[in-house]
Scaffold this active site. Structure first.
Site, short mmCIF file in Angstrom:
data_model
loop_
_atom_site.label_atom_id
_atom_site.label_comp_id
_atom_site.label_asym_id
_atom_site.label_seq_id
_atom_site.Cartn_x
_atom_site.Cartn_y
_atom_site.Cartn_z
N GLY A 95 13.39 14.22 -0.76
CA GLY A 95 13.05 14.67 -2.12
C GLY A 95 13.79 13.96 -3.24
O GLY A 95 13.91 14.50 -4.33
N LEU A 152 -4.39 12.94 2.05
CA LEU A 152 -5.10 14.06 1.42
C LEU A 152 -6.58 14.02 1.79
O LEU A 152 -7.19 12.95 1.87
CB LEU A 152 -4.97 14.00 -0.10
CG LEU A 152 -3.58 14.03 -0.71
CD1 LEU A 152 -3.69 14.30 -2.22
CD2 LEU A 152 -2.68 15.06 -0.06
N HIS A 199 4.85 4.55 -3.23
CA HIS A 199 4.89 3.89 -1.93
C HIS A 199 5.92 2.75 -1.99
O HIS A 199 5.95 2.00 -2.96
CB HIS A 199 3.50 3.34 -1.58
CG HIS A 199 3.46 2.74 -0.21
ND1 HIS A 199 3.47 3.51 0.94
CD2 HIS A 199 3.46 1.44 0.20
CE1 HIS A 199 3.46 2.71 1.99
NE2 HIS A 199 3.44 1.45 1.57
N GLU A 239 -8.40 7.29 0.31
CA GLU A 239 -7.92 6.29 1.27
C GLU A 239 -6.40 6.17 1.17
O GLU A 239 -5.85 6.26 0.07
CB GLU A 239 -8.53 4.92 0.95
CG GLU A 239 -9.86 4.67 1.62
CD GLU A 239 -10.36 3.28 1.27
OE1 GLU A 239 -9.75 2.28 1.69
OE2 GLU A 239 -11.36 3.19 0.53
C1 GAR Z 1 10.18 7.08 -0.46
O1 GAR Z 1 10.72 5.83 -0.15
C2 GAR Z 1 8.69 6.99 -0.68
O2 GAR Z 1 8.31 5.82 -1.35
C3 GAR Z 1 8.17 7.01 0.73
O3 GAR Z 1 8.96 7.98 1.37
C4 GAR Z 1 10.25 8.01 0.75
C5 GAR Z 1 10.54 9.44 0.35
O4 GAR Z 1 11.84 9.56 -0.15
N1 GAR Z 1 6.78 7.31 0.79
C6 GAR Z 1 5.93 6.75 1.64
O5 GAR Z 1 6.25 5.94 2.47
C7 GAR Z 1 4.49 7.21 1.47
N2 GAR Z 1 3.60 6.33 2.16
P1 GAR Z 1 12.26 10.82 -1.00
O6 GAR Z 1 11.85 12.05 -0.18
O7 GAR Z 1 13.75 10.72 -1.12
O8 GAR Z 1 11.55 10.77 -2.32
#
Ligand code: GAR
Length: 206
Positions: A14, A95, A111, A145
């Site tokens: 988070g 989603l 991402h 997507e």
């Molecule tokens: C982040 O690096 C985000 O970009 C990635 O998960 C991490 C979550 O960190 N998301 C993805 O890979 C989505 N495809 P966080 O919980 O500390 O924000």
């Protein structure tokens, strides 16, 4: 300026949620986080949100029906809290079309790569293994997507000689924490439009 009610969806740490909350509270984003929803009860980010007095909901997906049924429960929770825009912040679920249609053009995702390169899981590992010299992060509008919708903000991060997945991920994460508030400030301020896939920021708000 009016305050937009945000719903933030998480599955883990988070830290992007935290960056969004802090940007709202610091006046850098004209919004407030109305609720944090996690599909995992163990998500560390929930604890921080609770400490901050932000309403939280845990809606596990395992054992709770189809993707559509689970998404309907998430959308219902968001509506209960009057959510107008949805921020996916490390929410590791695709989603359903129904979810995307419930908030048309009002769902953002972050991402950890320069899309369309390296969608899906382990984007930082994919980038290292491919051998790119520059990676980064992308904030984009969500469609049905995976990691696909129109791009709002990208921030590049050079890949250094000694990088591991851990070191590259950490430098990308620093940029994520800037990119998400930046994208929200751009979109919530109005004056943008879509031209095909292009998010145009020079549109007359009328
Ligand atoms: C982040 O690096 C985000 O970009 C990635 O998960 C991490 C979550 O960190 N998301 C993805 O890979 C989505 N495809 P966080 O919980 O500390 O924000």
């Amino acid at each position: 300026m009016e305050t937009t009610r945000l719903g933030v969806l998480i599955s883990g740490r988070g830290s992007n949620m935290r960056a969004i909350v802090e940007a709202c509270r610091g006046g850098r984003v004209p919004a407030a986080v109305a609720v944090v929803v996690s599909n995992k009860a163990s998500a560390a980010g929930l604890e921080w949100a609770r400490e901050q007095g932000i309403p939280t909901r845990v809606l596990p997906h395992r054992g709770h029906g189809s993707r559509e049924e689970h998404d309907a429960a998430v959308v219902a929770a968001l509506r209960e809290h009057g959510v107008e825009w949805v921020c996916l912040a490390g929410y590791m679920r695709l989603l359903s079309a129904d979810f995307v249609e419930a908030y048309p053009g009002r769902i953002l995702n972050i991402h950890p790569s320069l899309l369309p390169a390296f969608p899906g899981l382990d984007a930082q590992r994919q980038a290292l293994e491919y051998g790119v010299k520059v990676s980064g992060c992308t904030v984009h509008l969500v469609d049905a997507e995976l990691d696909h919708g129109p791009i709002v903000v990208q921030r590049p991060v050079p890949v250094l000689e000694g990088d591991s997945v851990v070191t590259l991920s950490a430098r990308i994460l620093e940029q994520e924490h800037l990119a998400y508030p930046e994208a929200l400030a751009l979109l919530l301020g109005g004056g943008w439009g879509l031209e095909g896939r292009r998010v145009r920021l020079d549109v007359d708000p009328g």
